[in-house]
Scaffold this active site. Structure first.
Site, PDB file in Angstrom:
ATOM      1  N   THR A  58       0.866  -1.181   0.000  1.00 44.05           N
ATOM      2  CA  THR A  58       0.000   0.000   0.000  1.00 44.05           C
ATOM      3  C   THR A  58       0.899   1.225   0.000  1.00 44.05           C
ATOM      4  OG1 THR A  58      -1.676  -1.169   1.262  1.00 44.05           O
ATOM      5  CG2 THR A  58      -1.824   1.230   1.225  1.00 44.05           C
ATOM      6  N   LYS A 113      -7.438   1.885  -2.316  1.00 43.07           N
ATOM      7  CA  LYS A 113      -6.970   1.429  -1.003  1.00 43.07           C
ATOM      8  C   LYS A 113      -7.011   2.572   0.011  1.00 43.07           C
ATOM      9  CE  LYS A 113      -5.347  -1.023   2.244  1.00 43.07           C
ATOM     10  NZ  LYS A 113      -4.440  -2.049   2.576  1.00 43.07           N
ATOM     11  N   LYS A 156       0.606   5.364   8.076  1.00 48.09           N
ATOM     12  CA  LYS A 156       1.213   5.620   6.757  1.00 48.09           C
ATOM     13  C   LYS A 156       0.120   5.696   5.680  1.00 48.09           C
ATOM     14  CE  LYS A 156       2.258   1.998   4.626  1.00 48.09           C
ATOM     15  NZ  LYS A 156       1.687   1.062   3.663  1.00 48.09           N
TER      16      LYS A 156
HETATM   17  P1  NAP Z   1       5.500  -6.239   7.531  1.00 52.48           P
HETATM   18  O1  NAP Z   1       5.101  -7.481   8.230  1.00 52.48           O
HETATM   19  O2  NAP Z   1       6.034  -5.095   8.322  1.00 52.48           O
HETATM   20  O3  NAP Z   1       6.569  -6.662   6.391  1.00 52.48           O
HETATM   21  C1  NAP Z   1       7.172  -5.680   5.599  1.00 52.48           C
HETATM   22  C2  NAP Z   1       8.038  -6.361   4.572  1.00 52.48           C
HETATM   23  O4  NAP Z   1       8.661  -5.366   3.757  1.00 52.48           O
HETATM   24  C3  NAP Z   1       9.175  -7.185   5.175  1.00 52.48           C
HETATM   25  O5  NAP Z   1       9.399  -8.301   4.356  1.00 52.48           O
HETATM   26  C4  NAP Z   1      10.350  -6.205   5.105  1.00 52.48           C
HETATM   27  O6  NAP Z   1      11.618  -6.831   5.118  1.00 52.48           O
HETATM   28  C5  NAP Z   1      10.084  -5.561   3.766  1.00 52.48           C
HETATM   29  N1  NAP Z   1      10.737  -4.264   3.597  1.00 52.48           N
HETATM   30  C6  NAP Z   1      10.404  -3.096   4.193  1.00 52.48           C
HETATM   31  N2  NAP Z   1      11.225  -2.110   3.793  1.00 52.48           N
HETATM   32  C7  NAP Z   1      12.081  -2.665   2.905  1.00 52.48           C
HETATM   33  C8  NAP Z   1      13.158  -2.152   2.127  1.00 52.48           C
HETATM   34  N3  NAP Z   1      13.497  -0.839   2.164  1.00 52.48           N
HETATM   35  N4  NAP Z   1      13.849  -3.009   1.347  1.00 52.48           N
HETATM   36  C9  NAP Z   1      13.519  -4.324   1.273  1.00 52.48           C
HETATM   37  N5  NAP Z   1      12.497  -4.873   1.989  1.00 52.48           N
HETATM   38  C10 NAP Z   1      11.789  -4.047   2.790  1.00 52.48           C
HETATM   39  O7  NAP Z   1       4.313  -5.616   6.680  1.00 52.48           O
HETATM   40  P2  NAP Z   1       3.004  -6.338   6.126  1.00 52.48           P
HETATM   41  O8  NAP Z   1       1.971  -6.308   7.192  1.00 52.48           O
HETATM   42  O9  NAP Z   1       3.375  -7.614   5.476  1.00 52.48           O
HETATM   43  O10 NAP Z   1       2.559  -5.254   5.032  1.00 52.48           O
HETATM   44  C11 NAP Z   1       3.129  -5.205   3.741  1.00 52.48           C
HETATM   45  C12 NAP Z   1       2.310  -4.218   2.904  1.00 52.48           C
HETATM   46  O11 NAP Z   1       0.942  -4.682   2.854  1.00 52.48           O
HETATM   47  C13 NAP Z   1       2.275  -2.798   3.498  1.00 52.48           C
HETATM   48  O12 NAP Z   1       2.288  -1.841   2.470  1.00 52.48           O
HETATM   49  C14 NAP Z   1       0.947  -2.780   4.250  1.00 52.48           C
HETATM   50  O13 NAP Z   1       0.444  -1.471   4.370  1.00 52.48           O
HETATM   51  C15 NAP Z   1       0.092  -3.668   3.351  1.00 52.48           C
HETATM   52  N6  NAP Z   1      -1.040  -4.332   4.036  1.00 52.48           N
HETATM   53  C16 NAP Z   1      -0.897  -4.953   5.252  1.00 52.48           C
HETATM   54  C17 NAP Z   1      -2.004  -5.567   5.851  1.00 52.48           C
HETATM   55  C18 NAP Z   1      -1.911  -6.281   7.187  1.00 52.48           C
HETATM   56  O14 NAP Z   1      -2.973  -6.610   7.766  1.00 52.48           O
HETATM   57  N7  NAP Z   1      -0.733  -6.556   7.713  1.00 52.48           N
HETATM   58  C19 NAP Z   1      -3.248  -5.540   5.217  1.00 52.48           C
HETATM   59  C20 NAP Z   1      -3.354  -4.931   3.977  1.00 52.48           C
HETATM   60  C21 NAP Z   1      -2.251  -4.332   3.392  1.00 52.48           C
HETATM   61  P3  NAP Z   1      12.310  -7.213   6.529  1.00 52.48           P
HETATM   62  O15 NAP Z   1      11.712  -8.541   6.915  1.00 52.48           O
HETATM   63  O16 NAP Z   1      13.743  -7.281   6.214  1.00 52.48           O
HETATM   64  O17 NAP Z   1      11.976  -6.103   7.503  1.00 52.48           O
END
Ligand code: NAP
Length: 293
Positions: free
Chosen positions: A95, A170, A238
């Site tokens: 997102t 979104k 964010k």
């Molecule tokens: P998360 O658990 O915090 O995981 C983030 C991922 O991004 C990790 O694999 C992290 O790597 C990687 N990452 C972040 N910055 C990076 C960079 N500069 N270079 C390379 N890798 C990087 O987040 P998430 O919950 O999976 O969410 C991912 C996306 O989906 C976000 O945009 C979020 O807004 C969206 N989303 C989340 C949900 C939810 O319920 N969680 C629902 C809908 C949408 P590391 O492991 O090395 O930190």
């Protein structure tokens, strides 16, 4: 279909599991390499960088945190752009900002690499069950190319409009979620103050016009004052910042979204940024002097 997947966080890892279950070959990469292990045990192929993951892939999916992170994994050193071949398709499921999405797509187009934006809603539960709602911006032909892959991840795949339209949709989703979470938190606070049987309250209001995903899935957190992930407060903050910026550019005031975004800033300042978004109830509970017992 050869799929590459970059970003194995809360959302990415279960998405890869569902792609493997659907029979796709999946090359994966995560910045913290240890997080690749569980999906590799399930059949994914580990790679050393986004660039290497993209080599030989028909479709490259990215699911990382924020706009600069998507720019880094796609356009940065060892980014997808250096491995993807002409004619391949990048599907960004993070997102992020609609404007940044459009900029990245323009840069990729110069190398004949296509991109669609496909952010999701449905939480970590939806990612695990493969029932996410996927909202897409991009060209029709690219969306149809990605559809069989996306149908392994989500149960609702909606092509909304041109590149960036998925991200704007979104943002709309997150504005609505802000109001819903805050409303559920206030309702629960009243029930707790009135010392009602909260199981019965949730059953009653959850069967009427106030039913919502948040009420069904997050009211227990708010009642018990415990906020395991889920969806991080800092990620929703964010998303609201993206929504407010987009609205500002369109000359549209969004007072409720701005209020909840400020409340989330407060949660982050107090060390709750990595709790689930339902931690919004902390603020309402604290204002009402509602203790844990
Ligand atoms: P998360 O658990 O915090 O995981 C983030 C991922 O991004 C990790 O694999 C992290 O790597 C990687 N990452 C972040 N910055 C990076 C960079 N500069 N270079 C390379 N890798 C990087 O987040 P998430 O919950 O999976 O969410 C991912 C996306 O989906 C976000 O945009 C979020 O807004 C969206 N989303 C989340 C949900 C939810 O319920 N969680 C629902 C809908 C949408 P590391 O492991 O090395 O930190």
């Amino acid at each position: 279909m050869n799929v590459a997947f970059v970003g194995l966080g809360t959302m990415g890892s279960p998405m890869v599991m569902n792609l493997l279950s659907a029979g796709h070959s999946v090359s994966v990469h995560n910045r913290t390499r240890a997080k690749e292990q569980s999906v590799v045990e399930a059949g994914a192929i580990a790679t050393s960088s986004p660039q290497q993951a993209a080599t030989d892939a028909d479709i490259i999916i990215t699911c990382v945190s924020d706009s600069p992170d998507v720019e880094a994994v796609i356009l940065g050193e060892s980014g997808v752009i250096h491995g993807a071949t002409s004619g391949s398709l990048i599907v960004d499921m993070s997102t992020i900002s609609p404007g940044v999405t459009q900029r990245i797509a323009k840069t990729l187009a110069q190398k004949d690499i296509q991109m669609i934006d496909a952010p999701v809603s449905g939480g970590s539960e939806g990612a695990q069950k493969g029932t996410l709602s996927i909202m897409i911006g991009g060209a029709e032909a690219d969306v149809e190319k990605a559809r069989p892959v996306l149908e392994a991840i989500g149960s609702t795949v909606t092509h909304v409009g041109p590149i960036g339209a998925g991200q704007t949709t979104k943002a709309i989703n997150q504005i609505i979620a802000a109001g819903t979470y805050w409303g559920v938190a206030e309702g629960i606070a009243l029930g707790l103050k009135a010392e009602l049987d909260m199981d019965k309250v949730i059953q009653a209001v959850g069967s009427g016009a106030s039913a919502s995903w948040c009420l069904t899935n997050r009211s227990d957190n708010m009642i018990n004052n415990r906020y395991p992930l889920g969806f991080r407060v800092r990620l929703h903050q964010k998303d609201l910042a993206i929504a407010l910026q987009t609205a500002r550019e369109l000359n549209l005031p969004l007072p409720m979204a701005a209020y909840v975004e400020q409340m989330e800033n407060g949660l982050i300042a107090n060390g709750h940024g990595d709790e689930d978004l339902s931690a919004i109830a902390r603020i309402v509970r604290e204002m009402g002097g509602i203790s844990d017992d």
